[in-house]
Design a protein around this motif. Structure first.
Motif, PDB file in Angstrom:
ATOM      1  N   ILE A   8       0.851  -1.201   0.000  1.00 35.97           N
ATOM      2  CA  ILE A   8       0.000   0.000   0.000  1.00 35.97           C
ATOM      3  C   ILE A   8       0.884   1.247   0.000  1.00 35.97           C
ATOM      4  O   ILE A   8       0.632   2.215  -0.720  1.00 35.97           O
ATOM      5  N   LEU A  66      -3.925  -4.004  -6.537  1.00 38.56           N
ATOM      6  CA  LEU A  66      -3.257  -3.895  -5.234  1.00 38.56           C
ATOM      7  C   LEU A  66      -3.599  -5.141  -4.431  1.00 38.56           C
ATOM      8  O   LEU A  66      -4.729  -5.326  -4.002  1.00 38.56           O
ATOM      9  N   GLU A  67      -2.609  -6.006  -4.263  1.00 34.50           N
ATOM     10  CA  GLU A  67      -2.817  -7.292  -3.560  1.00 34.50           C
ATOM     11  C   GLU A  67      -2.184  -7.242  -2.177  1.00 34.50           C
ATOM     12  O   GLU A  67      -1.035  -6.820  -2.026  1.00 34.50           O
ATOM     13  N   VAL A  84      -3.425  -6.372   6.151  1.00 31.22           N
ATOM     14  CA  VAL A  84      -4.160  -5.246   5.566  1.00 31.22           C
ATOM     15  C   VAL A  84      -4.206  -4.058   6.520  1.00 31.22           C
ATOM     16  O   VAL A  84      -3.804  -2.937   6.180  1.00 31.22           O
ATOM     17  N   MET A 138      -9.188   3.335   0.619  1.00 32.20           N
ATOM     18  CA  MET A 138      -9.172   2.785  -0.733  1.00 32.20           C
ATOM     19  C   MET A 138     -10.123   3.543  -1.659  1.00 32.20           C
ATOM     20  O   MET A 138      -9.821   3.757  -2.844  1.00 32.20           O
ATOM     21  N   ASN A 151      -8.838   5.416  -4.944  1.00 32.71           N
ATOM     22  CA  ASN A 151      -9.463   5.124  -6.236  1.00 32.71           C
ATOM     23  C   ASN A 151      -9.926   6.410  -6.927  1.00 32.71           C
ATOM     24  O   ASN A 151      -9.784   6.556  -8.150  1.00 32.71           O
ATOM     25  N   VAL A 160      -8.670  -3.960  -5.800  1.00 34.32           N
ATOM     26  CA  VAL A 160      -8.094  -4.385  -4.525  1.00 34.32           C
ATOM     27  C   VAL A 160      -8.341  -5.881  -4.356  1.00 34.32           C
ATOM     28  O   VAL A 160      -9.479  -6.348  -4.404  1.00 34.32           O
ATOM     29  N   LYS A 201     -18.159   0.706  -1.679  1.00 35.46           N
ATOM     30  CA  LYS A 201     -16.866   0.801  -2.352  1.00 35.46           C
ATOM     31  C   LYS A 201     -17.025   1.450  -3.721  1.00 35.46           C
ATOM     32  O   LYS A 201     -17.993   1.172  -4.439  1.00 35.46           O
ATOM     33  N   TYR A 234     -14.018   1.408  -5.532  1.00 34.16           N
ATOM     34  CA  TYR A 234     -12.981   0.611  -6.185  1.00 34.16           C
ATOM     35  C   TYR A 234     -13.514  -0.792  -6.461  1.00 34.16           C
ATOM     36  O   TYR A 234     -14.528  -1.210  -5.882  1.00 34.16           O
ATOM     37  N   PHE A 257     -13.402  -4.575  -5.917  1.00 31.40           N
ATOM     38  CA  PHE A 257     -12.940  -5.450  -4.843  1.00 31.40           C
ATOM     39  C   PHE A 257     -13.110  -6.903  -5.263  1.00 31.40           C
ATOM     40  O   PHE A 257     -14.205  -7.336  -5.622  1.00 31.40           O
TER      41      PHE A 257
END
Length: 353
Positions: free
Chosen positions: A120, A142-143, A149, A254, A258, A270, A303, A305, A307
């Motif tokens: 991150i 992004l893993e 996390v 996140m 984004n 993500v 969200k 982004y 996911f």
């Protein structure tokens, strides 16, 4: 003299037998949990799993971009941890085999990024410096492994900048590996093999091991053992970091990231990799540990982004009794799971084109 030699042989024989039995009893399969927990798993365990996965290297490492970070185009940029460091059996290599876009992986091991690499932080750093806008991938995956996390996000420096020159300076030069001490390692392995093996009979982490070993209701691995073995941090970080508030903050972060990336035409995906304990917790017999609520909480948040809900993605396969989604001897998932993730990423990336 003869009597002395006989006494010496009788004295030494139990120790010799002790180490000979341990040498043959403790099989090393190559997995990190097999190594840390001294849990014997056949050295041939992975042979069948890997036999059909013979793809060549189809992705490009970030460090390979002419060694000056100027080659392109970069369509899909993977930024991750050890789950994004599995080589030709990785999800990004399978993705590269089914997608028409160029897949690049940030090979963090090629760079000197400190002892506690944080994917991150790396993404924020190259965004803040303007490097991400310069290389401008169509999407970024992004893993992050589940247990890291919250810790990674909590330790984030939102203003850190990592530019092209700094990355170039941080590239490792080829080095000669230091000499190992195989004799010392051998004796240590045998002693711990016996000690852990005895204490696992009374405690699920042998009182002192970094690896937990719990009985399972179903046989979900082809390793020959019916237990789930997993890393202690699956539980430690769950107790210390998994709260509604922490997950809310991560999700908000996140969403904001984004929004910034979308403004320059980049889509954020993500990908959180379930901890092995979380993935298999419903199959543990008489589980004395609490359930991990991470995915349940994050799933409920709004969200912007994309996911990849890997836990939901994998559950139907476990329910069908599919074995070895994760390696039995390791914290990481196997090529079976890598292919499932690649197919889902292909679908999500295709929807955004």
């Amino acid at each position: 003299m003869k009597r002395f030699l006989n006494v010496l042989v009788l004295f030494c024989l139990p120790f010799v037998l002790f180490f000979v039995y341990g040498m043959f009893g403790y099989e090393k399969s190559g997995g990190d949990l097999n190594r840390l927990g001294k849990i014997s798993i056949s050295e041939h365990y992975r042979d069948t799993l890997l036999a059909n996965d013979t793809l060549p290297k189809l992705w490009t490492n970030f460090s390979e971009i002419d060694r000056n970070l100027e080659k392109g185009p970069i369509d899909v940029l993977i930024i991750g941890d050890s789950f994004s460091n599995q080589g030709t059996i990785s999800y990004y290599n399978f993705l590269a085999s089914i997608i028409t876009l160029n897949v690049f992986n940030f090979d963090y091991n090629a760079f000197n990024l400190g002892d506690y690499y944080n994917p991150i932080q790396l993404l924020f750093g190259i965004k803040n410096s303007g490097l991400i806008e310069e290389i401008k991938p169509k999407c970024i995956v992004l893993e992050i492994v589940e247990r890291n996390v919250i810790e990674h996000f909590r330790n984030l420096d939102h203003n850190l900048q990592i530019d092209k020159a700094e990355l170039k300076d941080r590239l490792y030069s080829p080095v000669i590996e230091p000499l190992a001490f195989p004799v010392r390692t051998f004796f240590n392995d045998i002693v711990l093999y016996y000690r852990y093996g005895f204490f696992y009979k009374f405690n699920d982490h042998a009182y002192e091991s970094q690896v937990y070993k719990l009985a399972m209701s179903d046989t979900l691995f082809s390793s020959g053992i019916d237990d789930l073995i997993f890393f202690e941090k699956d539980l430690i970080n769950m107790h210390n970091t998994i709260t509604e508030q922490n997950i809310e903050l991560f999700n908000d972060g996140m969403n904001m990231l984004n929004k910034e990336l979308e403004s320059i035409g980049i889509n954020l995906i993500v990908l959180v990799c379930p901890d092995k304990y979380d993935m298999y917790q419903d199959y543990i017999v008489n589980n004395r540990h609490p359930k991990n609520p991470f995915f349940d909480i994050l799933r409920s948040k709004n969200k912007t982004y994309d996911f990849i809900d890997t836990k939901t993605l994998f559950m139907p396969y476990l329910e069908k009794g599919i074995k070895d989604l994760y390696f039995a001897d390791d914290t990481h998932w196997s090529p079976i799971a890598s292919k499932i993730v690649a197919q889902e990423l292909n679908k999500v990336i295709g929807q955004n084109e």
